[in-house]
Design an enzyme around this catalytic site. Structure first.
Site, PDB file in Angstrom:
ATOM      1  CE  LYS A 177     -67.930  13.744  99.026  1.00 41.45           C
ATOM      2  NZ  LYS A 177     -68.501  13.252  97.715  1.00 41.45           N
ATOM      3  CB  ALA A 179     -72.813   9.957  97.034  1.00 38.81           C
ATOM      4  N   GLY A 230     -72.471   7.465 105.925  1.00 41.69           N
ATOM      5  CA  GLY A 230     -71.800   6.575 104.983  1.00 41.69           C
ATOM      6  C   GLY A 230     -71.189   5.406 105.706  1.00 41.69           C
ATOM      7  CD  GLU A 252     -77.108   8.833 111.877  1.00 43.99           C
ATOM      8  OE1 GLU A 252     -77.617   9.532 112.752  1.00 43.99           O
ATOM      9  OE2 GLU A 252     -77.184   7.589 111.865  1.00 43.99           O
ATOM     10  CG  LEU A 253     -70.326   5.865 111.005  1.00 45.87           C
ATOM     11  CD1 LEU A 253     -69.117   5.513 111.838  1.00 45.87           C
ATOM     12  CD2 LEU A 253     -69.941   6.712 109.804  1.00 45.87           C
ATOM     13  CB  CYS A 286     -77.534   2.353 107.063  1.00 49.07           C
ATOM     14  SG  CYS A 286     -78.746   3.555 107.513  1.00 49.07           S
ATOM     15  CD  GLU A 385     -73.625  -1.626 105.951  1.00 53.72           C
ATOM     16  OE1 GLU A 385     -72.531  -1.132 105.689  1.00 53.72           O
ATOM     17  OE2 GLU A 385     -74.547  -0.993 106.464  1.00 53.72           O
TER      18      GLU A 385
HETATM   19  N1  LIG Z   1     -75.733   4.893 108.603  1.00 52.29           N
HETATM   20  C1  LIG Z   1     -76.320   5.319 107.497  1.00 52.29           C
HETATM   21  O1  LIG Z   1     -77.344   6.012 107.514  1.00 52.29           O
HETATM   22  C2  LIG Z   1     -75.731   4.960 106.160  1.00 52.29           C
HETATM   23  C3  LIG Z   1     -74.605   4.148 106.033  1.00 52.29           C
HETATM   24  N2  LIG Z   1     -74.109   3.837 104.796  1.00 52.29           N
HETATM   25  C4  LIG Z   1     -72.988   2.897 104.654  1.00 52.29           C
HETATM   26  O2  LIG Z   1     -72.060   3.352 103.611  1.00 52.29           O
HETATM   27  C5  LIG Z   1     -71.719   2.274 102.749  1.00 52.29           C
HETATM   28  C6  LIG Z   1     -72.177   2.491 101.322  1.00 52.29           C
HETATM   29  O3  LIG Z   1     -72.470   3.821 101.086  1.00 52.29           O
HETATM   30  P1  LIG Z   1     -71.361   4.729 100.393  1.00 52.29           P
HETATM   31  O4  LIG Z   1     -71.978   6.007  99.989  1.00 52.29           O
HETATM   32  O5  LIG Z   1     -70.582   3.978  99.364  1.00 52.29           O
HETATM   33  O6  LIG Z   1     -70.389   5.025 101.592  1.00 52.29           O
HETATM   34  P2  LIG Z   1     -69.029   5.796 101.562  1.00 52.29           P
HETATM   35  O7  LIG Z   1     -68.688   5.891 102.976  1.00 52.29           O
HETATM   36  O8  LIG Z   1     -68.033   5.243 100.617  1.00 52.29           O
HETATM   37  O9  LIG Z   1     -69.369   7.266 100.976  1.00 52.29           O
HETATM   38  C7  LIG Z   1     -70.233   8.122 101.693  1.00 52.29           C
HETATM   39  C8  LIG Z   1     -69.876   9.546 101.327  1.00 52.29           C
HETATM   40  O10 LIG Z   1     -68.554   9.802 101.778  1.00 52.29           O
HETATM   41  C9  LIG Z   1     -67.745  10.267 100.701  1.00 52.29           C
HETATM   42  N3  LIG Z   1     -66.383   9.831 100.972  1.00 52.29           N
HETATM   43  C10 LIG Z   1     -65.800   8.650 100.669  1.00 52.29           C
HETATM   44  N4  LIG Z   1     -64.523   8.645 101.113  1.00 52.29           N
HETATM   45  C11 LIG Z   1     -64.314   9.851 101.712  1.00 52.29           C
HETATM   46  C12 LIG Z   1     -63.204  10.472 102.363  1.00 52.29           C
HETATM   47  N5  LIG Z   1     -62.029   9.846 102.487  1.00 52.29           N
HETATM   48  N6  LIG Z   1     -63.343  11.730 102.862  1.00 52.29           N
HETATM   49  C13 LIG Z   1     -64.519  12.376 102.732  1.00 52.29           C
HETATM   50  N7  LIG Z   1     -65.600  11.863 102.124  1.00 52.29           N
HETATM   51  C14 LIG Z   1     -65.483  10.610 101.619  1.00 52.29           C
HETATM   52  C15 LIG Z   1     -68.384   9.673  99.483  1.00 52.29           C
HETATM   53  O11 LIG Z   1     -68.031  10.403  98.321  1.00 52.29           O
HETATM   54  C16 LIG Z   1     -69.857   9.830  99.829  1.00 52.29           C
HETATM   55  O12 LIG Z   1     -70.233  11.164  99.593  1.00 52.29           O
HETATM   56  C17 LIG Z   1     -72.343   1.072 103.359  1.00 52.29           C
HETATM   57  O13 LIG Z   1     -71.421   0.480 104.251  1.00 52.29           O
HETATM   58  C18 LIG Z   1     -73.536   1.600 104.167  1.00 52.29           C
HETATM   59  O14 LIG Z   1     -73.913   0.833 105.257  1.00 52.29           O
HETATM   60  C19 LIG Z   1     -74.638   4.345 103.647  1.00 52.29           C
HETATM   61  C20 LIG Z   1     -75.755   5.156 103.742  1.00 52.29           C
HETATM   62  C21 LIG Z   1     -76.396   5.501 104.975  1.00 52.29           C
HETATM   63  O1  LIG Z   2     -79.292   5.668 105.033  1.00 52.60           O
HETATM   64  C1  LIG Z   2     -80.259   4.989 105.206  1.00 52.60           C
HETATM   65  O2  LIG Z   2     -80.305   3.812 104.984  1.00 52.60           O
HETATM   66  C2  LIG Z   2     -81.453   5.693 105.754  1.00 52.60           C
HETATM   67  O3  LIG Z   2     -81.085   6.183 107.027  1.00 52.60           O
HETATM   68  C3  LIG Z   2     -82.672   4.789 105.803  1.00 52.60           C
HETATM   69  S1  LIG Z   2     -84.031   5.675 106.387  1.00 52.60           S
HETATM   70  O4  LIG Z   2     -83.620   6.254 107.674  1.00 52.60           O
HETATM   71  O5  LIG Z   2     -84.285   6.762 105.406  1.00 52.60           O
HETATM   72  O6  LIG Z   2     -85.145   4.757 106.530  1.00 52.60           O
END
Ligand SMILES: NC(=O)C1=CN([C@@H]2O[C@H](COP(=O)(O)OP(=O)(O)OC[C@H]3O[C@@H](n4cnc5c(N)ncnc54)[C@H](O)[C@@H]3O)[C@@H](O)[C@H]2O)C=CC1
Ligand SMILES: O=C(O)[C@H](O)CS(=O)(=O)O
Length: 483
Positions: A177, A179, A230, A252-253, A286, A385
């Site tokens: 699934k 985004a 996410g 991975e949050l 992230c 964040e």
């Molecule tokens: N640790 C990492 O690598 C990453 C962390 N993030 C974090 O996520 C946030 C922004 O990215 P977003 O994509 O908006 O995050 P998000 O957590 O809102 O969405 C991520 C994915 O989860 C899905 N999703 C949302 N609610 C859900 C639910 N209740 N059940 C199942 N799936 C659901 C979304 O449709 C999307 O596909 C920021 O806080 C950022 O730090 C984002 C990208 C990478």
């Molecule tokens: O979700 C992200 O921000 C990515 O993990 C960054 S990276 O790992 O592709 O550099």
């Protein structure tokens, strides 16, 4: 490259589908707000059907030899690189990042398919020297089963292949699934796997309502693991909803990465790396720097040099080769960045550059790259964040002080150290509570190394030899020998 007027965002058992409800979702270019296309958009019903088809495909896929599975991954790797420019154009059109960054992401994404095409053949079992003369003890690795992969919008290609690579290599079957903002890149990657002949049902894609699809994936006992990238908030919700069936998770949050600029740092290098970390993908990563701690003795020079470079960065449409700062993903993202700046200024911060929405004439979601000084630890930007192009800079005096400050948040994804001292490299790397430490390096993610956070940044690894073991059960077989 702009896709057609209407695309199918659902792929189940080898067939591109409309949704049962007939729902479609417009995909918008964040730089111009133009509609790129519409895609069929599903929900719980489509997700449950995808799980059924993945379950049906699992026995034959998991029984293929590792070499056979590896071949599909290697072919998909080659096709991603053959189609790099087209994939990059799709990625930039729906996500907004500069085309130069999109090309790099496609290369990085493909490298995970290559790495796990190789690692597929190195998932070893074990024969344990038995403590009993009439018993043989074996450990055999087996694929977990059907897995669900839920990916974010900020890296629409690499977040997908970081999950498809190891899970398919291990013998799992997948429901993906993507985004809702950025499904087109994921669709293009699934089309590549279709073109290389991946058997039907092995990889399924459901673009759709996050809540409904999420509910289906967490509540189905047939989904044995959810791999999610996410926000911490959604990660927490997935953990709660997965408890019913004791479902495995890899999360991975969110993050809040500190950069520690020590007084012995190579100053020019520290400035360049801070710039690169903070403003890659307009700060929407992230592991980007969310705060900087710079030693008091070099702070003025550091800020001055950094400000000059930030002011020179070209803001614009990512499709323009000269663009360095593209749009943010949506209006909410801009408002969160603005809120952090307003809160900081209200509490006494000084804006060195930026601090407002960009008034270009493109119509999209733009915020100027921003540097804040005179910040304190009570400000939102130092605790939440930002996920945007805002960089607060705080000074420190001692190593003990900066370690305490760097460790004071619940996040533990990535932290960075700028120093030329070997002693400090080890002293700080061992003291910082993070899953990833960059020393004079702010781009640690690479297919051969285990990427993942601790604390409220999640658990589980992506990349390295560890990444495939997330999708494997190590089964213990004890064999009694008859005389
Ligand atoms: N640790 C990492 O690598 C990453 C962390 N993030 C974090 O996520 C946030 C922004 O990215 P977003 O994509 O908006 O995050 P998000 O957590 O809102 O969405 C991520 C994915 O989860 C899905 N999703 C949302 N609610 C859900 C639910 N209740 N059940 C199942 N799936 C659901 C979304 O449709 C999307 O596909 C920021 O806080 C950022 O730090 C984002 C990208 C990478
Ligand atoms: O979700 C992200 O921000 C990515 O993990 C960054 S990276 O790992 O592709 O550099």
């Amino acid at each position: 490259m702009i896709v057609g007027q209407k695309e199918k965002g659902i792929f189940i058992n080898g067939e591109w589908r409309d949704s049962y409800s007939g729902t479609v979702r417009a995909i918008i270019n964040p730089a111009t707000l133009e509609k790129l296309t519409e895609i069929s958009y599903g929900g719980k019903e489509e997700a449950l059907e995808a799980v059924e088809e993945a379950k049906a495909a699992f026995p034959s896929w998991s029984k293929k030899t590792a070499r056979e599975r590896s071949t599909f991954l290697y072919k998909a790797y080659e096709k991603m690189l053959e189609n790099k420019e087209q994939l990059a154009q799709i990625l930039t059109s729906e996500q907004g990042k500069p085309l130069t960054e999109a090309r790099t992401e496609i290369e990085s994404a493909a490298s995970y398919l290559l790495w796990y095409a190789e690692e597929a053949n190195r998932v070893y079992g074990e024969i344990i020297p038995s403590s009993k003369v009439n018993r043989r003890s074996l450990v055999i690795p087996q694929a977990i089963g059907v897995i669900a992969a839920i990916t974010p919008w900020n890296f629409p290609a690499s977040m997908v292949t970081r999950k498809l690579g190891p899970s398919l290599a291990a013998g799992c079957t997948v429901v993906l699934k993507p985004a809702s903002q950025t499904p087109l890149t994921a669709m293009a990657i699934v089309k590549i796997f279709e073109e290389v002949g991946l058997p039907k049902g092995v990889l399924n894609l459901v673009s759709g309502d996050a809540k409904g699809v999420g509910e289906a994936l967490t509540q189905s006992p047939d989904v044995r693991l959810i791999t999610f990238t996410g926000s911490t908030e959604v990660g927490r919700e997935l953990m709660k909803n997965s408890a019913q069936h004791i479902k495995k998770l890899s999360l991975e949050l969110g993050g809040h990465a500190p950069i520690l600029v020590m007084d012995d740092a190579n100053l020019e290098n520290a400035v360049d790396l801070t710039l690169a970390s903070k403003f890659r993908n307009c700060g929407q990563t992230c592991i980007c720097a969310n705060r900087v701690y710079v030693h008091r003795e070099i702070a003025d020079s550091f800020v001055e040099k950094l400000a000059v470079k930030v002011k020179s960065m070209k803001i614009g449409n990512g499709i323009d080769e000269a663009t360095v700062i593209g749009p943010m993903i949506d209006r909410n993202a801009v408002e969160k960045a603005a809120e952090h700046v307003e809160d900081a200024v209200h509490q006494g911060a000084t804006i060195i550059t930026g601090g407002k929405e960009w008034q270009g004439n493109l119509g999209g979601h733009f915020y100027e790259p921003t540097i804040l000084v005179d910040v304190n630890d009570q400000m939102k930007v130092m605790n939440e964040e930002t996920f945007g192009p805002v960089l607060p800079i705080e000074t420190f005096d001692s190593i003990e002080e900066v370690i305490e400050k760097a460790n004071q948040l619940p996040y533990g994804l990535a932290a960075y150290i700028m120093t030329e001292s070997t002693n400090r490299v080890f002293q700080l790397s061992e003291a910082l509570e993070y899953g990833i430490i960059g020393v004079n390096d702010v781009f640690p993610a690479t297919a051969e190394a285990p990427f993942g956070g601790i604390k409220e940044s999640g658990f589980g690894k992506e990349g390295g030899k560890e990444g495939i073991m997330e999708f494997v059960e190590m089964k213990y077989v004890s064999i009694g020998m008859t005389n």
